[in-house]
Design an enzyme around this catalytic site. Structure first.
Site, PDB file in Angstrom:
ATOM      1  CG  ASP A  15      -1.965   1.207   1.233  1.00  0.00           C
ATOM      2  OD1 ASP A  15      -2.412   1.691   0.217  1.00  0.00           O
ATOM      3  OD2 ASP A  15      -1.651   1.994   2.891  1.00  0.00           O
ATOM      4  CB  SER A  16       0.416   4.619  -0.332  1.00  0.00           C
ATOM      5  OG  SER A  16      -1.405   4.899   0.487  1.00  0.00           O
ATOM      6  CB  CYS A  78      -3.267   0.364  -2.242  1.00  0.00           C
ATOM      7  SG  CYS A  78      -3.817   2.239  -2.665  1.00  0.00           S
ATOM      8  CD  GLU A 159      -0.232   6.724   5.904  1.00  0.00           C
ATOM      9  OE1 GLU A 159       1.649   6.646   6.483  1.00  0.00           O
ATOM     10  OE2 GLU A 159      -1.182   6.384   5.502  1.00  0.00           O
ATOM     11  CB  CYS A 191      -9.507   4.020   0.804  1.00  0.00           C
ATOM     12  SG  CYS A 191      -8.083   5.124   1.379  1.00  0.00           S
ATOM     13  CG  HIS A 193      -5.520   5.641   4.055  1.00  0.00           C
ATOM     14  ND1 HIS A 193      -4.310   5.083   3.315  1.00  0.00           N
ATOM     15  CD2 HIS A 193      -4.299   5.778   4.883  1.00  0.00           C
ATOM     16  CE1 HIS A 193      -3.439   4.649   3.393  1.00  0.00           C
ATOM     17  NE2 HIS A 193      -3.136   5.822   4.052  1.00  0.00           N
TER      18      HIS A 193
HETATM   19  N1  DGL Z   1      -4.601   3.767   1.129  1.00  0.00           N
HETATM   20  C1  DGL Z   1      -5.153   3.407  -0.510  1.00  0.00           C
HETATM   21  C2  DGL Z   1      -6.480   2.805  -0.840  1.00  0.00           C
HETATM   22  O1  DGL Z   1      -6.976   2.557  -0.522  1.00  0.00           O
HETATM   23  C3  DGL Z   1      -4.671   5.071  -0.800  1.00  0.00           C
HETATM   24  C4  DGL Z   1      -4.391   6.303  -0.375  1.00  0.00           C
HETATM   25  C5  DGL Z   1      -3.540   7.177  -0.325  1.00  0.00           C
HETATM   26  O2  DGL Z   1      -2.097   6.817  -0.207  1.00  0.00           O
HETATM   27  O3  DGL Z   1      -3.858   7.919  -1.419  1.00  0.00           O
HETATM   28  O4  DGL Z   1      -6.657   4.027  -2.482  1.00  0.00           O
END
Ligand code: DGL
Length: 272
Positions: A15-16, A78, A159, A191, A193
């Site tokens: 993931d990021s 992600c 984050e 997402c 997150h």
């Molecule tokens: N967690 C990621 C997603 O599911 C990306 C969040 C990001 O880095 O913008 O899209």
């Protein structure tokens, strides 16, 4: 390679940043015998605002490392990278590993459980503007009407450790009150997150809207794929290994929060 050696290869997840840890944690709970290799691309976070070409380039570099680590599965944990790079990564990886994304299991669940109903989607700009959920849902011809809203502030906010406080509450309320999401019966957290703010989202809807968290669905899907491929590990061979492209204290704090112990982060810059 013997069958037993194939089963003992680790499972790669990326993931990021910390978002994919929500999926990694669900995998650990559901498949405790699987060894995880996790890559958080903290140097390039957030992915959601990057171009498709940039995310594709990061994804390929990360997969190169995960293949060097001999991963049997590479899970793109992600949504933004799943939307931008899944097809390309599959081509790049070829038969060396099995590539999975976090979108397909959710789409299959929505088509089964919410056929003929109105469903909302929140995610990054990359995910929402790619229309990938809409296309995949339409392909299943299940009569789901999808209403989407890009919510780009949420991933960086999370984050930075802003969840369960008044700032996150007011950002969440502002986004979820947007008329674009009027009349939905379920909301896809598009997402990885967002499970970290799931309780605040549920509180906003006061249980009138089903909040769909992908981590459980994805973990179950990974388990099914491992069984189908006869590749499920029979015993745990080692602790999870974490790589980051840029060392950040907040990532280290989050990994400890998720895995309840001090973890070692290996710094691995994607470009030297
Ligand atoms: N967690 C990621 C997603 O599911 C990306 C969040 C990001 O880095 O913008 O899209």
């Amino acid at each position: 390679m013997t069958k037993a050696e194939k089963r003992e290869r680790p499972l790669g997840v990326f993931d990021s940043g910390i978002g994919g840890l929500t999926v990694a944690k669900a995998i650990k709970a559901h498949l405790p015998q699987e060894q995880l290799v996790y890559f958080g691309d903290t140097a390039h976070l957030p992915y959601g605002d990057k171009s498709t070409a940039a995310i594709q380039a990061y994804a390929v570099k990360i997969c190169h490392l995960l293949l060097k680590q001999n991963c049997k599965i590479i899970l793109i944990a992600c949504n933004s990278a799943s939307a931008a790079a899944y097809e390309l990564v599959r081509e790049y990886v070829g038969s060396k590993a099995h590539v999975l994304n976090v979108i397909d299991p959710v789409v299959a669940h929505v088509a089964q459980q919410f056929a003929g109903r109105t469903v909302g989607l929140i995610g990054t700009k990359q995910t929402v503007h790619s229309n990938v959920y809409k296309k995949k849902i339409e392909d299943l011809d299940c009569g789901v009407q999808l209403k989407s809203l890009a919510t780009p502030l949420l991933a960086p906010m999370i984050e930075e450790g802003f969840f369960n406080n008044t700032i996150s509450e007011s950002v969440i309320q502002t986004y979820l009150s947007d008329p674009a999401l009027d009349g939905i019966e379920a909301l896809i957290l598009g997402c990885t997150h967002y499970p970290l703010i799931k309780e605040q989202i549920k509180a906003f809807y006061q249980d009138k809207v089903a909040v769909l968290d992908a981590s459980e669905l994805v973990a179950r899907h990974v388990g099914q794929v491992l069984t189908q491929l006869d590749m499920a590990a029979e015993r745990l061979l080692g602790e999870p290994h974490f790589y980051v492209s840029d060392y950040t204290a907040s990532f280290e704090a989050s990994t400890q929060l998720f895995f309840q112990k001090k973890v070692h982060l290996e710094h691995y810059p994607l470009w030297e």
